[in-house]
Scaffold this motif. Structure first.
Motif, PDB file in Angstrom:
ATOM      1  N   ARG A  53       0.965  -1.322  -0.054  1.00  0.00           N
ATOM      2  CA  ARG A  53      -0.158   0.030   0.040  1.00  0.00           C
ATOM      3  C   ARG A  53       0.811   1.215  -0.063  1.00  0.00           C
ATOM      4  O   ARG A  53       0.595   2.174  -0.945  1.00  0.00           O
ATOM      5  N   LEU A  54       1.942   1.211   0.937  1.00  0.00           N
ATOM      6  CA  LEU A  54       2.737   2.490   0.991  1.00  0.00           C
ATOM      7  C   LEU A  54       3.750   2.622  -0.522  1.00  0.00           C
ATOM      8  O   LEU A  54       3.768   3.835  -0.760  1.00  0.00           O
ATOM      9  N   MET A  55       3.820   1.880  -1.092  1.00  0.00           N
ATOM     10  CA  MET A  55       4.674   1.760  -2.382  1.00  0.00           C
ATOM     11  C   MET A  55       3.727   2.304  -3.466  1.00  0.00           C
ATOM     12  O   MET A  55       4.060   3.095  -4.281  1.00  0.00           O
ATOM     13  N   ALA A  56       2.408   1.696  -3.297  1.00  0.00           N
ATOM     14  CA  ALA A  56       1.501   2.476  -4.401  1.00  0.00           C
ATOM     15  C   ALA A  56       1.247   3.850  -4.071  1.00  0.00           C
ATOM     16  O   ALA A  56       1.078   4.840  -4.950  1.00  0.00           O
ATOM     17  N   GLU A  57       1.247   4.218  -2.818  1.00  0.00           N
ATOM     18  CA  GLU A  57       0.937   5.622  -2.367  1.00  0.00           C
ATOM     19  C   GLU A  57       2.097   6.528  -2.563  1.00  0.00           C
ATOM     20  O   GLU A  57       1.761   7.762  -2.679  1.00  0.00           O
ATOM     21  N   ASN A  58       3.208   6.014  -2.640  1.00  0.00           N
ATOM     22  CA  ASN A  58       4.363   6.807  -2.697  1.00  0.00           C
ATOM     23  C   ASN A  58       5.306   6.473  -3.716  1.00  0.00           C
ATOM     24  O   ASN A  58       6.769   5.964  -3.549  1.00  0.00           O
ATOM     25  N   PRO A  59       4.950   6.509  -4.993  1.00  0.00           N
ATOM     26  CA  PRO A  59       5.838   6.062  -6.405  1.00  0.00           C
ATOM     27  C   PRO A  59       7.014   6.857  -6.314  1.00  0.00           C
ATOM     28  O   PRO A  59       6.931   7.974  -6.165  1.00  0.00           O
ATOM     29  N   GLY A  60       8.084   6.226  -6.678  1.00  0.00           N
ATOM     30  CA  GLY A  60       9.306   7.050  -7.035  1.00  0.00           C
ATOM     31  C   GLY A  60       9.751   6.756  -8.464  1.00  0.00           C
ATOM     32  O   GLY A  60       9.170   5.957  -9.345  1.00  0.00           O
ATOM     33  N   LYS A  61      10.862   7.419  -8.684  1.00  0.00           N
ATOM     34  CA  LYS A  61      11.336   7.287 -10.035  1.00  0.00           C
ATOM     35  C   LYS A  61      11.827   6.193 -10.726  1.00  0.00           C
ATOM     36  O   LYS A  61      11.954   5.733 -11.672  1.00  0.00           O
ATOM     37  N   THR A  62      12.316   5.208  -9.536  1.00  0.00           N
ATOM     38  CA  THR A  62      12.567   3.848  -9.991  1.00  0.00           C
ATOM     39  C   THR A  62      12.162   2.952  -8.711  1.00  0.00           C
ATOM     40  O   THR A  62      11.558   3.466  -7.763  1.00  0.00           O
ATOM     41  N   LEU A  63      12.038   1.702  -8.645  1.00  0.00           N
ATOM     42  CA  LEU A  63      11.897   0.916  -7.961  1.00  0.00           C
ATOM     43  C   LEU A  63      12.486   0.983  -6.636  1.00  0.00           C
ATOM     44  O   LEU A  63      11.976   1.053  -5.522  1.00  0.00           O
ATOM     45  N   PHE A  64      13.633   1.248  -6.676  1.00  0.00           N
ATOM     46  CA  PHE A  64      14.480   1.309  -5.497  1.00  0.00           C
ATOM     47  C   PHE A  64      14.149   2.877  -4.899  1.00  0.00           C
ATOM     48  O   PHE A  64      13.864   2.689  -3.477  1.00  0.00           O
ATOM     49  N   HIS A  65      13.820   3.667  -5.675  1.00  0.00           N
ATOM     50  CA  HIS A  65      13.320   4.947  -4.846  1.00  0.00           C
ATOM     51  C   HIS A  65      11.907   4.628  -4.207  1.00  0.00           C
ATOM     52  O   HIS A  65      11.616   5.353  -3.088  1.00  0.00           O
ATOM     53  N   THR A  66      11.153   3.870  -4.971  1.00  0.00           N
ATOM     54  CA  THR A  66       9.734   3.574  -4.060  1.00  0.00           C
ATOM     55  C   THR A  66       9.768   2.682  -2.991  1.00  0.00           C
ATOM     56  O   THR A  66       9.030   3.168  -1.988  1.00  0.00           O
ATOM     57  N   TYR A  67      10.817   1.906  -2.924  1.00  0.00           N
ATOM     58  CA  TYR A  67      10.960   1.088  -1.573  1.00  0.00           C
ATOM     59  C   TYR A  67      11.381   2.133  -0.637  1.00  0.00           C
ATOM     60  O   TYR A  67      10.929   1.979   0.493  1.00  0.00           O
ATOM     61  N   LEU A  68      12.311   3.170  -1.041  1.00  0.00           N
ATOM     62  CA  LEU A  68      12.894   4.160  -0.187  1.00  0.00           C
ATOM     63  C   LEU A  68      11.508   4.974   0.648  1.00  0.00           C
ATOM     64  O   LEU A  68      11.463   5.188   1.688  1.00  0.00           O
ATOM     65  N   ASN A  69      10.698   5.324  -0.356  1.00  0.00           N
ATOM     66  CA  ASN A  69       9.489   6.403  -0.206  1.00  0.00           C
ATOM     67  C   ASN A  69       8.611   5.679   0.862  1.00  0.00           C
ATOM     68  O   ASN A  69       8.144   6.259   1.827  1.00  0.00           O
ATOM     69  N   ALA A  70       8.376   4.179   0.614  1.00  0.00           N
ATOM     70  CA  ALA A  70       7.438   3.631   1.400  1.00  0.00           C
ATOM     71  C   ALA A  70       8.308   3.326   2.790  1.00  0.00           C
ATOM     72  O   ALA A  70       7.494   3.529   3.966  1.00  0.00           O
ATOM     73  N   CYS A  71       9.654   3.145   3.028  1.00  0.00           N
ATOM     74  CA  CYS A  71      10.370   3.070   4.242  1.00  0.00           C
ATOM     75  C   CYS A  71      10.105   4.576   5.052  1.00  0.00           C
ATOM     76  O   CYS A  71      10.031   4.264   6.170  1.00  0.00           O
ATOM     77  N   LEU A  72      10.297   5.532   4.448  1.00  0.00           N
ATOM     78  CA  LEU A  72      10.266   6.784   4.993  1.00  0.00           C
ATOM     79  C   LEU A  72       8.833   6.775   5.773  1.00  0.00           C
ATOM     80  O   LEU A  72       8.736   7.655   6.786  1.00  0.00           O
TER      81      LEU A  72
END
Length: 356
Positions: free
Chosen positions: A47-66
């Protein structure tokens, strides 16, 4: 990854709510994001990855983490970089302490094709008037780091191998005597001491640890896929996938399994240089089973097999069949089975062992 795990272990032992972000994952995506050793729930992560997309998959992981760390009131966060250079989204965050483990030839296609170029990319992440904890480096790398810290007016703390006094399974560092860790690798005491210095440096921002926390945190830390030995299977799994990591694996084999023949089960990503693995097998008179884990990014079996030309080798594209063949070879030859060259391979093997 080892330094990050030790640092998080110490902070958790000290009673802080500590978040840990690591890369890559070995078995489950959720391994990348944890608080006090508890992985983020799978559905929450998605859910957090879907709500916080980034420019790359790694960036999306990071956004979900934060987002997860903010929701849970994390007091201290240990963030492992992906690339570790100026283009890494983790290095865009403010860091009270910046840790530089040993810099080697990795991610050359982005960071640069020489050690000097890679070092400049790493040094670009040093923050103005920050604190840098630096693992013992090659002389040219060390000098570049010192100059970069001078320009940034950053405090530099160097952790050297010669500062660690070993006594069998324990070691002394500075005023700390009789420290112990659970990890097998010969460089793990150095990793542990870098983490110790990093956590102690957080006193400048009001986070304090005491000696019992350090001992407990280091002693309880287990890092999957890094010189991880399974005696029942006579199997050593190591994600070593670049020259420096493979050199550390060789040191561990020499210290813990001297003179023992090995059967190497290996796979590699397309861009990784794992040729030093061939030297280890040749020196020990062993054999190789070559496989492929990731069909998209992995190096094809036939191509990887050429790295081990001149050695007894078997090609098997299906990694599970390759594992069975390698096990049979190791039993026949009374050899240690070593799986190395790829964290993807390490992860699949750990997943298989867990299911068994």
């Amino acid at each position: 990854g080892s330094v990050a795990a030790y640092a998080a272990g110490i902070l958790q032992a000290a009673g802080y709510k500590c978040g840990l972000f690591v890369s890559p994952h070995l078995v489950r995506e959720e391994e990348r994001i944890s608080i006090n050793g508890q992985e983020i729930p799978r559905e929450t992560m998605r859910r957090l990855m879907a709500e916080n997309p980034g420019k790359t998959l790694f960036h999306t992981y990071l956004n979900a983490c934060l987002a997860w760390f903010r929701m849970n009131g994390v007091e201290a966060a240990v963030m492992e970089t992906g690339l570790g250079g100026r283009y890494d989204p983790v290095t865009e965050l403010h860091a009270d302490v910046n840790v530089l483990p040993r810099i080697g030839m990795d991610h050359k296609e982005i960071l640069g094709d020489t050690l000097e170029k890679i070092t400049l990319e790493k040094c670009a992440t040093i923050q103005h008037e920050g604190t840098v904890i630096n693992m013992e480096q090659a002389p040219s790398v060390q000098r570049s780091i010192e100059v970069a810290c001078q320009f940034a007016r950053a405090r530099l703390v160097n952790v050297r191998e010669e500062d660690i006094i070993r006594h069998g399974d324990t070691f002394d560092y500075r005023e700390y005597s009789g420290l112990s860790i659970r990890m097998l690798g010969e460089k793990q005491p150095l990793n542990a001491c870098v983490a110790l210095e990093a956590v102690c440096a957080l006193s400048q921002v009001g986070i304090y640890v005491e000696e019992p926390h350090i001992r407990a945190g280091l002693g309880q830390t287990v890092i999957p896929g890094r010189t991880q030995y399974f005696p029942e299977q006579n199997l050593l799994i190591d994600g070593a996938h670049n020259e420096d990591a493979i050199a550390q694996l060789e040191n561990t084999l020499d210290a813990r399994f001297p003179g023992r023949p090995i059967v190497l089960l290996t796979a590699a990503m397309r861009e990784k240089d794992v040729s030093r693995l061939a030297e280890i097998v040749k020196k020990r008179g062993g054999s190789v089973v070559v496989t492929q884990v990731d069909s998209r990014r992995g190096r094809p079996v036939r191509e990887l097999s050429r790295v081990f030309r001149g050695l007894p080798r078997t090609r098997e594209k299906d990694w599970e069949k390759a594992f069975l063949k390698a096990q049979k070879k190791a039993r026949r030859q009374d050899a240690l089975l070593v799986a190395a060259g790829s964290f993807y391979l390490a992860g699949e093997l750990l997943k298989k062992l867990q299911s068994q």
